[in-house]
Scaffold this motif. Structure first.
Motif, PDB file in Angstrom:
ATOM      1  N   HIS A  24      -9.475  -3.927   7.874  1.00 13.73           N
ATOM      2  CA  HIS A  24      -8.655  -2.738   7.615  1.00 13.73           C
ATOM      3  C   HIS A  24      -7.638  -2.604   8.742  1.00 13.73           C
ATOM      4  CE1 HIS A  24      -7.556   1.355   6.473  1.00 13.73           C
ATOM      5  NE2 HIS A  24      -7.690   1.692   7.745  1.00 13.73           N
ATOM      6  N   ALA A  25      -6.385  -2.352   8.382  1.00 12.99           N
ATOM      7  CA  ALA A  25      -5.347  -2.119   9.382  1.00 12.99           C
ATOM      8  C   ALA A  25      -4.431  -0.997   8.929  1.00 12.99           C
ATOM      9  CB  ALA A  25      -4.529  -3.389   9.606  1.00 12.99           C
ATOM     10  N   ARG A  26      -3.938  -0.275   9.892  1.00 14.21           N
ATOM     11  CA  ARG A  26      -2.931   0.771   9.663  1.00 14.21           C
ATOM     12  C   ARG A  26      -1.662   0.326  10.368  1.00 14.21           C
ATOM     13  NH1 ARG A  26      -3.187   6.849   9.065  1.00 14.21           N
ATOM     14  NH2 ARG A  26      -1.176   7.596   9.837  1.00 14.21           N
ATOM     15  N   PHE A  27      -0.526   0.378   9.656  1.00 12.42           N
ATOM     16  CA  PHE A  27       0.766  -0.039  10.199  1.00 12.42           C
ATOM     17  C   PHE A  27       1.709   1.152  10.119  1.00 12.42           C
ATOM     18  CE2 PHE A  27       4.922  -1.942  10.328  1.00 12.42           C
ATOM     19  CZ  PHE A  27       4.782  -3.037  11.160  1.00 12.42           C
TER      20      PHE A  27
ATOM     21  N   LEU B 241       1.675   9.732   0.169  1.00  9.27           N
ATOM     22  CA  LEU B 241       1.425   8.488  -0.530  1.00  9.27           C
ATOM     23  C   LEU B 241       1.666   7.339   0.435  1.00  9.27           C
ATOM     24  CD1 LEU B 241       0.937   6.857  -3.169  1.00  9.27           C
ATOM     25  CD2 LEU B 241       3.415   6.950  -3.506  1.00  9.27           C
ATOM     26  N   ALA B 242       0.730   6.410   0.514  1.00  4.62           N
ATOM     27  CA  ALA B 242       0.889   5.215   1.347  1.00  4.62           C
ATOM     28  C   ALA B 242       0.359   4.021   0.561  1.00  4.62           C
ATOM     29  CB  ALA B 242       0.114   5.363   2.659  1.00  4.62           C
ATOM     30  N   ASN B 243       1.000   2.888   0.710  1.00  8.74           N
ATOM     31  CA  ASN B 243       0.555   1.670   0.037  1.00  8.74           C
ATOM     32  C   ASN B 243      -0.545   0.979   0.827  1.00  8.74           C
ATOM     33  OD1 ASN B 243       2.366   1.976  -2.024  1.00  8.74           O
ATOM     34  ND2 ASN B 243       3.840   0.536  -1.218  1.00  8.74           N
ATOM     35  N   TYR B 244      -1.350   0.190   0.113  1.00 10.05           N
ATOM     36  CA  TYR B 244      -2.378  -0.642   0.733  1.00 10.05           C
ATOM     37  C   TYR B 244      -2.122  -2.074   0.266  1.00 10.05           C
ATOM     38  CZ  TYR B 244      -6.743  -1.334   3.196  1.00 10.05           C
ATOM     39  OH  TYR B 244      -7.679  -1.696   4.121  1.00 10.05           O
ATOM     40  N   LEU B 245      -1.813  -2.953   1.203  1.00  8.33           N
ATOM     41  CA  LEU B 245      -1.517  -4.346   0.885  1.00  8.33           C
ATOM     42  C   LEU B 245      -2.759  -5.204   1.075  1.00  8.33           C
ATOM     43  CD1 LEU B 245       1.893  -4.733   2.737  1.00  8.33           C
ATOM     44  CD2 LEU B 245       1.473  -4.071   0.371  1.00  8.33           C
ATOM     45  N   PHE B 246      -3.023  -6.077   0.121  1.00  6.21           N
ATOM     46  CA  PHE B 246      -4.153  -6.992   0.190  1.00  6.21           C
ATOM     47  C   PHE B 246      -3.631  -8.421   0.318  1.00  6.21           C
ATOM     48  CE2 PHE B 246      -5.797  -3.343  -2.163  1.00  6.21           C
ATOM     49  CZ  PHE B 246      -6.925  -3.049  -1.415  1.00  6.21           C
TER      50      PHE B 246
END
Length: 130
Positions: free
Chosen positions: A51-54, A3-8
């Motif tokens: 789109h970004a991955r952190f 599970l990973a969050n996606y921030l807008f």
């Protein structure tokens, strides 16, 4: 499965990710921009984060700018830490320019815990088991 969050964000994604990196949470490992990486932009979104991955130790989330993004509600990132000093340091950094909703302290369940909304509208909970 993970599970990973996606921030807008509306247009502050890049600044938010730089802030989280400066706090020591990790780094941007993938970044795509409107108008440069296949997504036709509107004038307002040209060059913004599509789109970004952190990623960092124990941290993974995704983020982007969206013209219709709404403030984060009903959800928060919870960081589970093992060092009280590190918890206090990180809480202080994330709180800069934001709003503390639960001051960092020993809670009824016995952990060192605090909650805040950072300057970008993202809610964070930090918990350190004693």
């Amino acid at each position: 499965m993970q599970l990973a969050n996606y921030l807008f964000f509306t247009t502050g994604c890049e600044q938010a990710l730089a802030f989280y990196a400066a706090c020591g949470l990790g780094e941007v490992t993938e970044l795509k921009r409107y108008g440069r990486d296949g997504q036709p932009p509107t004038a307002a979104m040209e060059g913004k984060v599509m789109h970004a991955r952190f990623e960092g130790p124990g941290v993974l989330f995704y983020a982007s700018d969206n013209h219709d993004a709404e403030p984060m509600r009903g959800s928060a990132h919870i960081l589970m830490l093992e060092d009280r000093g590190e918890t206090a340091r990180l809480f202080g950094q994330l709180a800069e320019g934001g709003t503390v909703t639960t001051p960092l302290g020993i809670q009824p369940w016995g952990d060192y815990y605090g909650k805040l909304t950072d300057r970008f509208g993202v809610q964070w909970m930090l918990n350190c088991r004693l």
